[in-house]
Design an enzyme around this catalytic site. Structure first.
Site, PDB file in Angstrom:
ATOM      1  N   ASP A  67      -5.325  -3.666  13.280  1.00 48.95           N
ATOM      2  CA  ASP A  67      -4.556  -2.648  14.001  1.00 48.95           C
ATOM      3  C   ASP A  67      -5.234  -1.281  13.955  1.00 48.95           C
ATOM      4  OD1 ASP A  67      -4.120  -2.287  11.275  1.00 48.95           O
ATOM      5  OD2 ASP A  67      -2.025  -2.872  11.354  1.00 48.95           O
ATOM      6  N   ASP A 136       9.218  -3.441   5.057  1.00 48.53           N
ATOM      7  CA  ASP A 136      10.188  -4.047   5.974  1.00 48.53           C
ATOM      8  C   ASP A 136       9.733  -5.418   6.469  1.00 48.53           C
ATOM      9  OD1 ASP A 136       8.114  -3.375   7.654  1.00 48.53           O
ATOM     10  OD2 ASP A 136       9.274  -1.994   8.914  1.00 48.53           O
ATOM     11  N   HIS A 138       6.706  -6.142   7.788  1.00 52.22           N
ATOM     12  CA  HIS A 138       5.754  -6.190   8.909  1.00 52.22           C
ATOM     13  C   HIS A 138       4.390  -6.705   8.456  1.00 52.22           C
ATOM     14  CE1 HIS A 138       4.755  -1.764   7.967  1.00 52.22           C
ATOM     15  NE2 HIS A 138       3.551  -2.317   7.996  1.00 52.22           N
ATOM     16  N   GLU A 143       6.357  -4.732  13.653  1.00 50.80           N
ATOM     17  CA  GLU A 143       7.587  -4.281  13.002  1.00 50.80           C
ATOM     18  C   GLU A 143       8.725  -5.285  13.240  1.00 50.80           C
ATOM     19  OE1 GLU A 143       7.415  -2.022  10.934  1.00 50.80           O
ATOM     20  OE2 GLU A 143       6.756  -0.066  11.675  1.00 50.80           O
TER      21      GLU A 143
HETATM   22  C1  GLP Z   1       0.214  -0.609   7.265  1.00 55.74           C
HETATM   23  C2  GLP Z   1      -0.775  -1.639   7.792  1.00 55.74           C
HETATM   24  C3  GLP Z   1      -0.453  -3.026   7.288  1.00 55.74           C
HETATM   25  C4  GLP Z   1      -0.253  -2.990   5.773  1.00 55.74           C
HETATM   26  C5  GLP Z   1       0.891  -2.073   5.449  1.00 55.74           C
HETATM   27  C6  GLP Z   1       1.203  -2.007   3.974  1.00 55.74           C
HETATM   28  O1  GLP Z   1       1.392  -0.599   7.952  1.00 55.74           O
HETATM   29  N1  GLP Z   1      -0.797  -1.660   9.223  1.00 55.74           N
HETATM   30  O2  GLP Z   1      -1.494  -3.926   7.640  1.00 55.74           O
HETATM   31  O3  GLP Z   1       0.000  -4.277   5.295  1.00 55.74           O
HETATM   32  O4  GLP Z   1       0.521  -0.779   5.898  1.00 55.74           O
HETATM   33  O5  GLP Z   1       0.449  -0.992   3.394  1.00 55.74           O
HETATM   34  P1  GLP Z   1       0.261  -0.745   1.847  1.00 55.74           P
HETATM   35  O6  GLP Z   1      -0.722  -1.763   1.409  1.00 55.74           O
HETATM   36  O7  GLP Z   1      -0.305   0.631   1.772  1.00 55.74           O
HETATM   37  O8  GLP Z   1       1.576  -0.892   1.221  1.00 55.74           O
END
Ligand code: GLP
Length: 263
Positions: A67, A136, A138, A143
């Site tokens: 992404d 959440d 995702h 989302e």
């Molecule tokens: C972002 C990314 C996801 C990732 C999520 C969790 O939203 N697009 O791919 O899994 O963050 O992030 P963190 O690892 O910082 O909790």
């Protein structure tokens, strides 16, 4: 879904790095799907260390990131391109021409998303997709309420995700509201998925994902339908799992030939 519970974050990161390194050694021309966020940073550090020690060659590896934020150019310090450059690409020998990202500055976003899907197909599909999970539920930036069959497209972040990711930007106001993300269906097409989740903040999402119903309300739950999916967590993220003892039992009794240390 295989669920591997490690005592510490560092051990969980090493396990995921071992799975990825195994993939690269078994198929040096493999295609990796890569993730951002705080969680995979330690995994990338392990891969960099293995590369530096001469044990891991990325020369023929192709990568597709999950992404990117809409509106952020590649050189923006909060872009996911910048993140990947900092944590992996500047430190291993992946060829720049093998690196792919959604382009958050594309003028025709739907056409760009279709081209991204086409590029993944042309590369032969993703062999191994690394994933994190949002609080959440995702995956990528899919989302809650995302179609479980979705493909690469534009999405609007939830206020919660904007808040969670504000730490990278300095303030919530600076976090773009829109992103381009591989779809849930795109992720499900990968031949193998490996998710890393650590810390008590992820315990609820992890339990719902692995043991709850499959629902668009928690997009990661679709991974229950993936034929080769491994979830690696630390003990804090495992806190709400009902079948924790069984997952540990399965891991302890894993056939030798299936273990990551074998390649
Ligand atoms: C972002 C990314 C996801 C990732 C999520 C969790 O939203 N697009 O791919 O899994 O963050 O992030 P963190 O690892 O910082 O909790």
């Amino acid at each position: 879904m295989e669920i591997i519970i490690k005592a510490t974050v560092a051990e969980a990161e090493q396990e995921v790095a071992a799975i990825m390194a195994r993939q690269v050694r078994l198929k040096p021309s493999c295609t990796l799907g890569l993730a951002t966020g705080s969680t995979p940073i330690g995994v990338y550090a392990c891969l960099v260390a293995q590369h530096a020690a001469g044990g891991l060659d990325f020369a023929r590896v192709t990568t597709f990131n999950l992404d990117e934020y809409v509106g952020l150019p590649a050189d923006h310090p909060c872009s996911y391109r910048a993140f990947m450059r900092e944590h992996l690409f500047s430190k291993v020998n992946v060829s720049p021409k093998h690196i792919h990202f959604p382009d958050g500055t594309a003028s025709d976003i739907p056409a760009h998303c279709a081209a991204y899907e086409q590029a993944i197909r042309k590369a032969g599909g993703i062999d191994l997709q690394l994933l994190g999970i949002g609080r959440d539920g995702h995956i990528g930036f899919n989302e809650p309420s995302s179609s479980l069959a979705s493909r690469t497209r534009i999405k609007t972040l939830t206020p919660q995700t904007v808040k969670d990711n504000a730490r990278f930007f300095g303030s919530e106001a600076e976090v773009p509201r829109h992103v381009i993300t591989m779809g849930v269906g795109t992720i499900m097409d990968s031949r193998q998925c490996v998710m890393l989740a650590t810390g008590e903040g992820k315990a609820d999402a992890v339990a719902r994902m692995a043991e709850g119903p499959i629902t668009a309300d928690l997009p990661a739950s679709i991974l229950q339908m993936h034929p080769v999916c491994t979830l690696v967590i630390d003990s804090a993220a495992a806190a709400r799992l009902k079948r924790r003892d069984y997952y540990n039992w399965v891991y302890e009794n894993k056939p030798l030939w299936q273990r990551t240390g074998t390649v």
